[in-house]
Design an enzyme around this catalytic site. Sequence first.
Site, PDB file in Angstrom:
ATOM      1  N   ALA A   1       4.010  -4.710   7.350  1.00 54.24           N
ATOM      2  CA  ALA A   1       3.335  -4.373   8.884  1.00 54.24           C
ATOM      3  C   ALA A   1       4.524  -2.756   9.498  1.00 54.24           C
ATOM      4  O   ALA A   1       5.716  -2.685   9.180  1.00 54.24           O
ATOM      5  CB  ALA A   1       4.586  -5.614  10.086  1.00 54.24           C
ATOM      6  N   PHE A   2       3.735  -3.011  11.190  1.00 54.66           N
ATOM      7  CA  PHE A   2       4.058  -1.728  11.538  1.00 54.66           C
ATOM      8  C   PHE A   2       5.480  -2.465  12.523  1.00 54.66           C
ATOM      9  O   PHE A   2       5.000  -3.017  13.160  1.00 54.66           O
ATOM     10  CB  PHE A   2       3.592  -1.295  11.982  1.00 54.66           C
ATOM     11  CG  PHE A   2       2.436  -0.028  11.370  1.00 54.66           C
ATOM     12  CD1 PHE A   2       2.791  -0.225   9.862  1.00 54.66           C
ATOM     13  CD2 PHE A   2       1.541   0.960  11.221  1.00 54.66           C
ATOM     14  CE1 PHE A   2       2.162   0.403   8.980  1.00 54.66           C
ATOM     15  CE2 PHE A   2       0.415   1.045  10.730  1.00 54.66           C
ATOM     16  CZ  PHE A   2       0.397   1.424   8.950  1.00 54.66           C
TER      17      PHE A   2
ATOM     18  N   ASN B   1      18.821  -8.902  14.083  1.00 52.62           N
ATOM     19  CA  ASN B   1      18.537  -7.045  13.272  1.00 52.62           C
ATOM     20  C   ASN B   1      19.009  -7.047  11.776  1.00 52.62           C
ATOM     21  O   ASN B   1      20.027  -7.110  11.169  1.00 52.62           O
ATOM     22  CB  ASN B   1      19.866  -6.334  14.169  1.00 52.62           C
ATOM     23  CG  ASN B   1      19.242  -5.823  15.154  1.00 52.62           C
ATOM     24  OD1 ASN B   1      18.714  -6.993  16.537  1.00 52.62           O
ATOM     25  ND2 ASN B   1      19.104  -4.787  15.582  1.00 52.62           N
TER      26      ASN B   1
ATOM     27  N   ARG C   1      23.469  -6.396  19.554  1.00 51.34           N
ATOM     28  CA  ARG C   1      22.595  -7.370  18.817  1.00 51.34           C
ATOM     29  C   ARG C   1      23.804  -8.100  17.965  1.00 51.34           C
ATOM     30  O   ARG C   1      24.438  -8.009  17.639  1.00 51.34           O
ATOM     31  CB  ARG C   1      21.774  -6.230  18.202  1.00 51.34           C
ATOM     32  CG  ARG C   1      21.120  -5.010  19.364  1.00 51.34           C
ATOM     33  CD  ARG C   1      19.856  -5.913  20.041  1.00 51.34           C
ATOM     34  NE  ARG C   1      19.154  -4.654  20.381  1.00 51.34           N
ATOM     35  CZ  ARG C   1      18.841  -5.309  21.857  1.00 51.34           C
ATOM     36  NH1 ARG C   1      20.441  -5.745  22.542  1.00 51.34           N
ATOM     37  NH2 ARG C   1      18.867  -4.479  22.940  1.00 51.34           N
TER      38      ARG C   1
ATOM     39  N   ASN D   1       1.228  -1.069  -0.373  1.00 47.39           N
ATOM     40  CA  ASN D   1       0.012   0.105  -0.290  1.00 47.39           C
ATOM     41  C   ASN D   1       0.672   1.607  -0.276  1.00 47.39           C
ATOM     42  O   ASN D   1      -0.355   2.560   0.144  1.00 47.39           O
ATOM     43  CB  ASN D   1      -1.073   0.497   1.443  1.00 47.39           C
ATOM     44  CG  ASN D   1      -0.354  -0.048   2.800  1.00 47.39           C
ATOM     45  OD1 ASN D   1       0.892   0.439   2.561  1.00 47.39           O
ATOM     46  ND2 ASN D   1      -0.991   0.517   4.217  1.00 47.39           N
ATOM     47  N   LEU D   2       2.199   0.952   0.272  1.00 45.06           N
ATOM     48  CA  LEU D   2       3.426   2.585   0.025  1.00 45.06           C
ATOM     49  C   LEU D   2       2.760   2.988   0.946  1.00 45.06           C
ATOM     50  O   LEU D   2       3.594   4.416   0.632  1.00 45.06           O
ATOM     51  CB  LEU D   2       2.743   3.183  -1.275  1.00 45.06           C
ATOM     52  CG  LEU D   2       3.049   2.228  -2.777  1.00 45.06           C
ATOM     53  CD1 LEU D   2       3.095   2.679  -4.569  1.00 45.06           C
ATOM     54  CD2 LEU D   2       4.489   1.512  -2.608  1.00 45.06           C
TER      55      LEU D   2
ATOM     56  N   PHE E   1       5.089  -9.042   4.663  1.00 44.95           N
ATOM     57  CA  PHE E   1       6.791  -8.515   5.179  1.00 44.95           C
ATOM     58  C   PHE E   1       5.614  -7.269   5.971  1.00 44.95           C
ATOM     59  O   PHE E   1       6.433  -6.079   6.479  1.00 44.95           O
ATOM     60  CB  PHE E   1       7.398  -8.490   3.821  1.00 44.95           C
ATOM     61  CG  PHE E   1       8.643  -9.925   3.949  1.00 44.95           C
ATOM     62  CD1 PHE E   1       8.996  -9.845   4.445  1.00 44.95           C
ATOM     63  CD2 PHE E   1       7.999 -10.113   2.054  1.00 44.95           C
ATOM     64  CE1 PHE E   1      10.072 -10.824   4.117  1.00 44.95           C
ATOM     65  CE2 PHE E   1       8.675 -11.392   2.083  1.00 44.95           C
ATOM     66  CZ  PHE E   1      10.156 -11.832   2.452  1.00 44.95           C
TER      67      PHE E   1
ATOM     68  N   TYR F   1       4.269  -4.188  19.932  1.00 45.44           N
ATOM     69  CA  TYR F   1       4.550  -4.731  18.833  1.00 45.44           C
ATOM     70  C   TYR F   1       5.131  -6.339  18.725  1.00 45.44           C
ATOM     71  O   TYR F   1       4.489  -7.136  17.580  1.00 45.44           O
ATOM     72  CB  TYR F   1       6.004  -4.228  17.930  1.00 45.44           C
ATOM     73  CG  TYR F   1       6.716  -4.591  16.780  1.00 45.44           C
ATOM     74  CD1 TYR F   1       6.707  -4.662  15.187  1.00 45.44           C
ATOM     75  CD2 TYR F   1       7.660  -5.238  17.704  1.00 45.44           C
ATOM     76  CE1 TYR F   1       7.104  -5.029  14.342  1.00 45.44           C
ATOM     77  CE2 TYR F   1       8.744  -6.215  16.303  1.00 45.44           C
ATOM     78  CZ  TYR F   1       8.129  -5.733  15.191  1.00 45.44           C
ATOM     79  OH  TYR F   1       8.753  -6.956  13.627  1.00 45.44           O
TER      80      TYR F   1
HETATM   81  N1  UDP Z   1      20.987   2.491  19.001  1.00 47.26           N
HETATM   82  C1  UDP Z   1      21.294   3.537  19.776  1.00 47.26           C
HETATM   83  N2  UDP Z   1      21.379   4.284  18.873  1.00 47.26           N
HETATM   84  C2  UDP Z   1      20.154   5.149  18.676  1.00 47.26           C
HETATM   85  C3  UDP Z   1      19.265   3.513  18.083  1.00 47.26           C
HETATM   86  C4  UDP Z   1      20.491   3.192  18.043  1.00 47.26           C
HETATM   87  O1  UDP Z   1      22.304   3.333  20.730  1.00 47.26           O
HETATM   88  O2  UDP Z   1      20.913   6.021  17.800  1.00 47.26           O
HETATM   89  C5  UDP Z   1      20.905   1.399  19.844  1.00 47.26           C
HETATM   90  C6  UDP Z   1      20.083   0.248  20.927  1.00 47.26           C
HETATM   91  O3  UDP Z   1      20.023   0.885  21.262  1.00 47.26           O
HETATM   92  C7  UDP Z   1      20.032  -1.120  20.082  1.00 47.26           C
HETATM   93  C8  UDP Z   1      20.890  -1.319  19.067  1.00 47.26           C
HETATM   94  O4  UDP Z   1      21.325   0.244  18.604  1.00 47.26           O
HETATM   95  O5  UDP Z   1      21.282  -1.386  21.284  1.00 47.26           O
HETATM   96  C9  UDP Z   1      20.097  -1.432  17.717  1.00 47.26           C
HETATM   97  O6  UDP Z   1      19.141  -0.296  17.388  1.00 47.26           O
HETATM   98  P1  UDP Z   1      18.110  -0.700  16.653  1.00 47.26           P
HETATM   99  O7  UDP Z   1      16.916  -0.172  17.147  1.00 47.26           O
HETATM  100  O8  UDP Z   1      18.951  -0.464  15.240  1.00 47.26           O
HETATM  101  O9  UDP Z   1      17.277  -1.702  16.654  1.00 47.26           O
HETATM  102  P2  UDP Z   1      16.736  -3.123  17.923  1.00 47.26           P
HETATM  103  O10 UDP Z   1      17.840  -4.741  18.670  1.00 47.26           O
HETATM  104  O11 UDP Z   1      15.751  -1.912  19.057  1.00 47.26           O
HETATM  105  O12 UDP Z   1      15.431  -4.023  17.000  1.00 47.26           O
END
Ligand code: UDP
Length: 329
Positions: free
Chosen positions: A75-76, A170, A221, A32-33, A73, A141
Amino acid sequence: MNVLVVGGAGYIGSHCVRQLLAAGHRPVVLDNLVFGHRQAVAPEIPFYDGDLGDPAVVAPILKDEQIELVMHFAAFAYVGESVTEPRKYYENNFVATLRLLETMLDNGVSKFVFSSTCATYGEPDTLPMVETLPQAPINPYGQTKLDVENCLKAFAHAYGLSFAAFRYFNAAGAAEDGSIGEDHKPETHLIPLVIDAATGRRENIKIFGTDYDTPDGTCLRDYVHVDDLSRAHIAVFDKLNEPGAGYFYNLGTGRPNSVREIINAVEAVTGLKVPVVEADRRAGDPPALYADSSKAQAELGWEIKYTEVKDIIATAWKWHQAHPNGFDD
Ligand code: UDP
């Protein structure tokens, strides 16, 4: 196979469309863009602009395009927003998905591949994370994704739906040729934000928490390349021939990187200095999340091509250099 890719103009969906083509399948895109980009999908691929929760949109596509399998794929995915606006998340991520599944079953399409998330586990007690860990999401979420997973199990049992749900860690990186990549508005993900800080599009990168119980005090991560993710979705097709079969797989490299390591890797790849500000922890961030993906590797023959985060970042950097402002639309 004729595959409907719902959310095929989004970040992971658009990469999966490319991989489907490369594997000899015929992708058809529905998007839906709202967050997707028309330019992320090549003009020769059949494209439908519409809502996945509307049977009047989906049923004719399933019929006219002779769809055999649906990948979903769309989703919000803003965790913070899901806490403040849960209605939006239950509506888009759960209710619309339920409608999509009903439309599929009503039209004789019974193979489904679903984008799930490691957020369904919440804060894990043990690492690396295996599929059998308890699932206790800590935000709406993750909860909506888990609700869909549970719905899939029941539908497989009752209606013979066959499905695979992939729990992503990630997702990161971009197509090797730099032609498509990550373009979220607003962007919240670490790697694109660090690249923006390196190039001066942002003033700095804020490290959310430097006092975690991790080797350098910042969160760990599991960054996994979007093309590696995509390939797993295709490798599972053969397993979906059996009616009622259901599979859950974690997808991550199993090699965690800290926020500081990501910043250092971006500096190494780009040759640019990243201005850093140490900030408070972000609410709801577990200290460490990384996958045990041995199940996907053993059962699907899934091979991780991008095992080094700097190689993932190099593809993101290539995309960024070619499209500093993302897609035009
Ligand atoms: N993070 C950060 N600064 C930012 C964005 C993310 O330090 O501006 C950290 C965040 O706390 C997490 C990691 O980077 O530990 C990955 O965050 P992201 O939002 O990319 O993915 P998530 O693991 O939350 O799905």
